[in-house]
Design an enzyme around this catalytic site. Sequence first.
Site, PDB file in Angstrom:
ATOM      1  N   GLY A 159      -5.018   3.310  -3.056  1.00  0.00           N
ATOM      2  CA  GLY A 159      -6.299   3.983  -3.170  1.00  0.00           C
ATOM      3  C   GLY A 159      -6.102   5.470  -3.384  1.00  0.00           C
ATOM      4  O   GLY A 159      -7.064   6.218  -3.473  1.00  0.00           O
ATOM      5  N   ASP A 178       0.864  -1.170   0.000  1.00  0.00           N
ATOM      6  CA  ASP A 178       0.000   0.000   0.000  1.00  0.00           C
ATOM      7  C   ASP A 178       0.912   1.234   0.000  1.00  0.00           C
ATOM      8  O   ASP A 178       2.114   1.127   0.286  1.00  0.00           O
ATOM      9  CB  ASP A 178      -0.877  -0.046   1.254  1.00  0.00           C
ATOM     10  CG  ASP A 178      -1.706   1.201   1.440  1.00  0.00           C
ATOM     11  OD1 ASP A 178      -2.271   1.683   0.440  1.00  0.00           O
ATOM     12  OD2 ASP A 178      -1.781   1.697   2.576  1.00  0.00           O
ATOM     13  N   ASP A 187      -0.272   5.074   0.968  1.00  0.00           N
ATOM     14  CA  ASP A 187      -0.546   6.030   2.039  1.00  0.00           C
ATOM     15  C   ASP A 187      -0.440   5.353   3.401  1.00  0.00           C
ATOM     16  O   ASP A 187      -1.056   4.306   3.642  1.00  0.00           O
ATOM     17  CB  ASP A 187      -1.947   6.628   1.878  1.00  0.00           C
ATOM     18  CG  ASP A 187      -2.038   7.547   0.671  1.00  0.00           C
ATOM     19  OD1 ASP A 187      -1.113   7.531  -0.154  1.00  0.00           O
ATOM     20  OD2 ASP A 187      -3.055   8.255   0.543  1.00  0.00           O
ATOM     21  N   ASN A 199      -8.983  -1.539   3.636  1.00  0.00           N
ATOM     22  CA  ASN A 199      -9.039  -1.796   2.192  1.00  0.00           C
ATOM     23  C   ASN A 199      -7.839  -2.610   1.698  1.00  0.00           C
ATOM     24  O   ASN A 199      -7.779  -2.977   0.526  1.00  0.00           O
ATOM     25  CB  ASN A 199      -9.141  -0.485   1.412  1.00  0.00           C
ATOM     26  CG  ASN A 199      -7.928   0.406   1.580  1.00  0.00           C
ATOM     27  OD1 ASN A 199      -7.386   0.516   2.679  1.00  0.00           O
ATOM     28  ND2 ASN A 199      -7.506   1.060   0.510  1.00  0.00           N
TER      29      ASN A 199
END
Length: 417
Positions: free
Chosen positions: A269, A180, A182, A339
Amino acid sequence: MNAPRTLLVKIFGKDRPGVTSSLFEILAGHSVEVVDVEQTVTRGRLTLCVLITTPTDEGRLRAGVHRWADGERLEAEILSGVGDNRPRGEGRSHVTVLGHPLEAAAFAGIAHRIAATGANIDRIFRLAKYPVTAIELQVSGVETDKLRLELATEAAERRVDVAVQPSGLRRRAKRLIVMDVDSTLIQGEVIELLAEHAGCLDEVAEVTAAAMRGELDFAESLRARVALLAGLDEDAIGKVREQVVLTRGARTLVRTLKRLGYKVGIVSGGFTQVTDALVEQLGLDYSAANTLEVVDGKLTGRVVGEIVDRAGKARLLRRFAAEAGVPLTATVAIGDGANDLDMLNAAGLGVAFNAKPVVREAADTAVNVPFLDTVLFLLGVTRDEIEAADAADVPYGRPDASAGPTSGQESPNAGRA
């Protein structure tokens, strides 16, 4: 068939070059076979154990070893026995303990919990002394899943990180890492940096936090947050790129993985307007993120194309693995939010990095120290190996864009060649 008699020769004392070779010269004069050898050095003190077959002139060998040890100012102990070491029990695992600092009480709790399961600690060694203390234990006698469950409880109580992985080729074969972005690869959330420029930080931060806790559908929450950015000048994206700070240890992690032959990817995301720069600066192999729509130099408050959400991250992990020719069992996924859960569960090893509680509970292992390169220790890479490669400037296919200590903040715009 009866097992042959064996001797365990144990040597203790101050370490210096030539001790091991000198001992084996003594043993070589007695026609013995070497069954096993193990040697450790801790703060300059040597422990050397050699298991050998018992010679016909056992008394002469014993006298010779003790005479040699006296001359070398070492201590020697020789124990009689039968056969090889006892076989390790079924169910073999690597247990990695990370502490910052690692207190004796915490390690005692982990060791006690292992013993309580009926397992045995076969070997212990240190992987790193900074930025965290990382100790690896090789454990046998209990299934990995059961051991992981038991130690997760103890780790939470002791406030240390414990990773439990099955031993064997599977652990050594991981060749794709997908992260991921962030709050994992970088510090903070890009959309919040954009919201600060747009004057709607509080509203966006509230929705972001709820989404990361799993309280909101990610796609729905993303659309709601991006809508608040409508009308923001495109120039703000460039300013945000300059604000982005890598998580401590991020460059070290990527640099070392590339040297080891890993493929490294990111799924986010967040937005391609920021992640594309990270790909270039870090030399990443794969990348996927959302794209902000811009018309006439301003954000429209919409994203373009399919949203990278929770299910999408897992799909992308599978796609990257297929493109790299790597089975899912040989992948590692790292993330912090709800997520990321599908991706973490799909990977061979899912690592929750400074994650929300719902993620920590579901992932294979959790890392709660602020250093991303500690993931290397979970793969069995030692700090000494990392530093040796850096000192030798071992290449990995493209020029390294950065160097510098793991413990400092890492800006993607600093140290560029």
